[in-house]
Design an enzyme around this catalytic site. Structure first.
Site, PDB file in Angstrom:
ATOM      1  N   TYR A 162       6.743   1.373  -0.487  1.00 33.26           N
ATOM      2  CA  TYR A 162       6.407   2.577  -1.224  1.00 33.26           C
ATOM      3  C   TYR A 162       7.528   3.613  -1.103  1.00 33.26           C
ATOM      4  O   TYR A 162       7.982   3.895   0.008  1.00 33.26           O
ATOM      5  CB  TYR A 162       5.083   3.147  -0.726  1.00 33.26           C
ATOM      6  CG  TYR A 162       3.913   2.254  -1.054  1.00 33.26           C
ATOM      7  CD1 TYR A 162       3.272   2.339  -2.282  1.00 33.26           C
ATOM      8  CD2 TYR A 162       3.468   1.296  -0.151  1.00 33.26           C
ATOM      9  CE1 TYR A 162       2.212   1.501  -2.603  1.00 33.26           C
ATOM     10  CE2 TYR A 162       2.406   0.450  -0.463  1.00 33.26           C
ATOM     11  CZ  TYR A 162       1.787   0.559  -1.687  1.00 33.26           C
ATOM     12  OH  TYR A 162       0.743  -0.282  -2.002  1.00 33.26           O
ATOM     13  N   PRO A 163       7.982   4.187  -2.234  1.00 32.27           N
ATOM     14  CA  PRO A 163       9.125   5.113  -2.217  1.00 32.27           C
ATOM     15  C   PRO A 163       8.701   6.505  -1.759  1.00 32.27           C
ATOM     16  O   PRO A 163       8.693   7.473  -2.539  1.00 32.27           O
ATOM     17  CB  PRO A 163       9.589   5.104  -3.673  1.00 32.27           C
ATOM     18  CG  PRO A 163       8.331   4.874  -4.462  1.00 32.27           C
ATOM     19  CD  PRO A 163       7.495   3.944  -3.610  1.00 32.27           C
ATOM     20  N   LYS A 164       8.367   6.627  -0.484  1.00 31.22           N
ATOM     21  CA  LYS A 164       7.745   7.839   0.031  1.00 31.22           C
ATOM     22  C   LYS A 164       8.755   8.748   0.728  1.00 31.22           C
ATOM     23  O   LYS A 164       9.654   8.290   1.415  1.00 31.22           O
ATOM     24  CB  LYS A 164       6.619   7.483   1.003  1.00 31.22           C
ATOM     25  CG  LYS A 164       5.477   6.717   0.350  1.00 31.22           C
ATOM     26  CD  LYS A 164       4.325   6.490   1.304  1.00 31.22           C
ATOM     27  CE  LYS A 164       3.155   5.817   0.597  1.00 31.22           C
ATOM     28  NZ  LYS A 164       1.972   5.707   1.449  1.00 31.22           N
ATOM     29  N   GLY A 165       8.565  10.044   0.539  1.00 27.97           N
ATOM     30  CA  GLY A 165       9.301  11.079   1.250  1.00 27.97           C
ATOM     31  C   GLY A 165       8.352  12.203   1.614  1.00 27.97           C
ATOM     32  O   GLY A 165       7.211  12.257   1.130  1.00 27.97           O
TER      33      GLY A 165
END
Length: 247
Positions: A113-116
């Site tokens: 998941y491209p999480k920040g």
């Protein structure tokens, strides 16, 4: 510390890993979704090959997790883009912002998941459902929808949430070349929809270099929904290896 204990930790710091590697059941999870039309060229630029852009729509969403084992409650916000892969319609997860470090670390390391980190929020105020995203002290997104305006068919809501999801998984190498660079797929299959609503909505996106949601500008709002569910995320599996493509 023995080698088997290092492996059991799963992530660092070894003596206090931020998350446990278990399959999590999300209960009382709220989705606030605004579907909008955007610039087709910007959309094509954002979607990686071999995925193909399906149309000019973007799904902006704010999700509040009521209870998650190992994490507790938290909120996340992001964009999903309609794509086709090998004849299958699905969504590409473009970017996600969370107010939980454990949720961010587990989503990136354990899956793809491209999480920040960010400060999304979801609340009801003045007869409107309001979703916002702050990056630091700056507001980068505001979404509003008339609260519980019109019932939405539960099966239609379920179909929206259970589309196949594609992401890019990158694990850095010890040099310039990554160890892993895959396109991966997952899908929610274990889901209960408790309630679902639709209604008129508005969406504003503001420029921020660390959260470039506005690179996919809002041309027209198409639909909006508010859904409350319980669900379990399936593990991801690779469907394309970028390293093989360039080797």
């Amino acid at each position: 510390m023995r080698a088997d204990e290092v492996l059991k930790a799963g992530t660092t710091p070894l003596t206090a890993p931020p998350y446990t590697r278990i399959r999590r059941r999300f209960t009382d999870r709220e989705y606030f979704t605004v579907v909008y039309r955007t610039d087709p060229d910007a959309l094509r630029h954002a979607v990686p090959e071999p995925l193909q852009v399906r149309d000019d729509l973007v799904r902006f969403e704010v999700m509040h997790m009521g209870d998650v084992p190992g994490f507790g409650p938290y909120t996340e916000c992001g964009q999903a883009l309609p794509v086709v892969f090998d004849g299958e319609h699905g969504e590409y997860l473009h970017a996600m912002y969370l107010n939980s470090f454990a949720g961010t670390a587990a989503g990136r390391e354990g899956s793809a998941y491209p999480k920040g980190l960010g400060e999304p929020a979801l609340r009801v105020e003045g007869g409107a459902l309001i979703g916002t995203l702050d990056i630091g002290s700056l507001r980068t997104a505001v979404a509003t929808m008339a609260y519980k305006y019109e019932p939405l068919d539960l099966e239609e809501a379920k179909a929206q949430i259970t589309l196949p999801t594609f992401m890019v998984k990158i694990v850095a190498g010890y040099g310039k070349r990554p160890q892993v660079c895959d396109l991966v797929r997952t899908r929610i299959t274990d889901i209960t929809v408790h309630e679902a609503w639709s209604g008129p909505a508005r969406l504003q996106l503001f420029e921020h270099v660390m959260a470039p949601l506005a690179d996919l500008p809002v041309r027209a709002v198409v639909a909006a929904s508010h859904v409350r569910t319980d669900l379990t995320l399936e593990p991801v599996h690779p469907v394309h290896d970028y390293l093989e493509e360039i080797s």
